[in-house]
Design an enzyme around this catalytic site. Sequence first.
Site, PDB file in Angstrom:
ATOM      1  CE  LYS A 202      -3.533   2.471   2.561  1.00 60.73           C
ATOM      2  NZ  LYS A 202      -4.556   2.391   3.595  1.00 60.73           N
ATOM      3  CE  LYS A 226      -3.582   8.056   6.748  1.00 61.17           C
ATOM      4  NZ  LYS A 226      -4.727   7.115   6.751  1.00 61.17           N
ATOM      5  CE  LYS A 257      -6.068   1.839  -0.435  1.00 57.44           C
ATOM      6  NZ  LYS A 257      -6.499   1.811   0.924  1.00 57.44           N
TER       7      LYS A 257
HETATM    8  C1  PBG Z   1      -7.224   3.742   5.720  1.00 57.46           C
HETATM    9  C2  PBG Z   1      -7.574   3.406   4.327  1.00 57.46           C
HETATM   10  C3  PBG Z   1      -7.411   4.266   3.242  1.00 57.46           C
HETATM   11  C4  PBG Z   1      -7.979   3.637   2.146  1.00 57.46           C
HETATM   12  C5  PBG Z   1      -8.460   2.392   2.564  1.00 57.46           C
HETATM   13  N1  PBG Z   1      -8.200   2.249   3.928  1.00 57.46           N
HETATM   14  C6  PBG Z   1      -6.868   5.631   3.163  1.00 57.46           C
HETATM   15  C7  PBG Z   1      -5.567   5.944   3.754  1.00 57.46           C
HETATM   16  O1  PBG Z   1      -4.694   5.089   3.908  1.00 57.46           O
HETATM   17  O2  PBG Z   1      -5.403   7.102   4.111  1.00 57.46           O
HETATM   18  C8  PBG Z   1      -8.044   4.248   0.779  1.00 57.46           C
HETATM   19  C9  PBG Z   1      -9.135   3.791  -0.101  1.00 57.46           C
HETATM   20  C10 PBG Z   1      -9.455   4.710  -1.205  1.00 57.46           C
HETATM   21  O3  PBG Z   1      -8.821   5.775  -1.423  1.00 57.46           O
HETATM   22  O4  PBG Z   1     -10.418   4.393  -1.918  1.00 57.46           O
HETATM   23  N2  PBG Z   1      -6.617   2.778   6.460  1.00 57.46           N
END
Ligand code: PBG
Length: 333
Positions: A202, A226, A257
């Site tokens: 991610k 983050k 992702k």
């Molecule tokens: C948070 C989380 C995020 C997404 C899924 N779970 C956002 C982030 O990490 O700030 C993003 C999903 C999306 O943008 O559709 N744990």
Amino acid sequence: MTIINRAPFPLTRMRRLRNHAFLRELVQEHQVLITDLAYPMFITEAKAPEPIVTMPGTSRIPLSQLKEEVGKIVDLGIRLIALFPAAQSEKSKDAKAAYDPEGLIQRAIRLIKQSYPDLGVMTDGALDPYTLTGQDGLTDEKGRILNDETLEVLVLQGLSHAKAGSDIFAPSDMMDGRMGVLRKALESAGYPDMVLLAYAAKYASSFYGPFRDAVGSALHLGKSSKATYQMNPANSDEALHEVALDLQEGADMVMIKPGLPYLDILFRVKTTFQVPTVVYQVSGEYAMIKAASLAGALDERAAVMETLLAFKRAGADIIITYFAKEIAQWLKH
Ligand code: PBG
């Protein structure tokens, strides 16, 4: 000039198999099926649905309308939903609402499972809807994200989701060692069949913007990033390392992702590990295609279907997409 003297013609004419629709369809290598899709939903504690402005066509769904809304999804043939809470009133420094048996998400899981036991329910493992900082982990006084302390809350969150009836727990927080502690905890608490889907690669991406509006963490997060836990978009080998660790620790499936900007990662992960691989077409990707379609610059259906084929070509087994309901309708016709 006789035929004999002519320069040799190509023996292979690639266009032969493109000349008729029937041929194009018969030789097509990849197909998109309804069983490839998962639909992400935002749940709110508010009384009425709240449209998400940055994601036209989506809303936060109140618990009171959840049964009806999920019924529509089931009727469309969608087999898996991913739940995210927009839990405004539940935020605290220790994020304890994450594992409250009466929390928004725990109630949503029970409600859905009572009415639709055969629908797959996947839930998010992360503390960002519950922390005051909008970060996915607990923080110390200097604002540093605490890895091991966060894992303790994450385990309680996972167990509470398992108890409520979630089928798939998917930690998206990128803390180190989470798969191992979760797997052990689930085994010893009597949930040996709980599926763990690791958001393994991610990235710290700008494409999550609309999601943070949707769950209400954007304001709390402010300008902080983050980047101390999510991956650097410049890296690719590191993704394979992440996936290898999550699999060793007991993950059943891994996720890449965002989606489209990271197709190379998806391809490398799938070819290297050959395990069930999930891709998340995230909120910013949805927002881009929607905005361009609403502006008349893109044919929405054609553009979305093309992105799905790209994911399949690159090796995706499951595609999480906010377009899932539209796609389900398109696949029917
Ligand atoms: C948070 C989380 C995020 C997404 C899924 N779970 C956002 C982030 O990490 O700030 C993003 C999903 C999306 O943008 O559709 N744990």
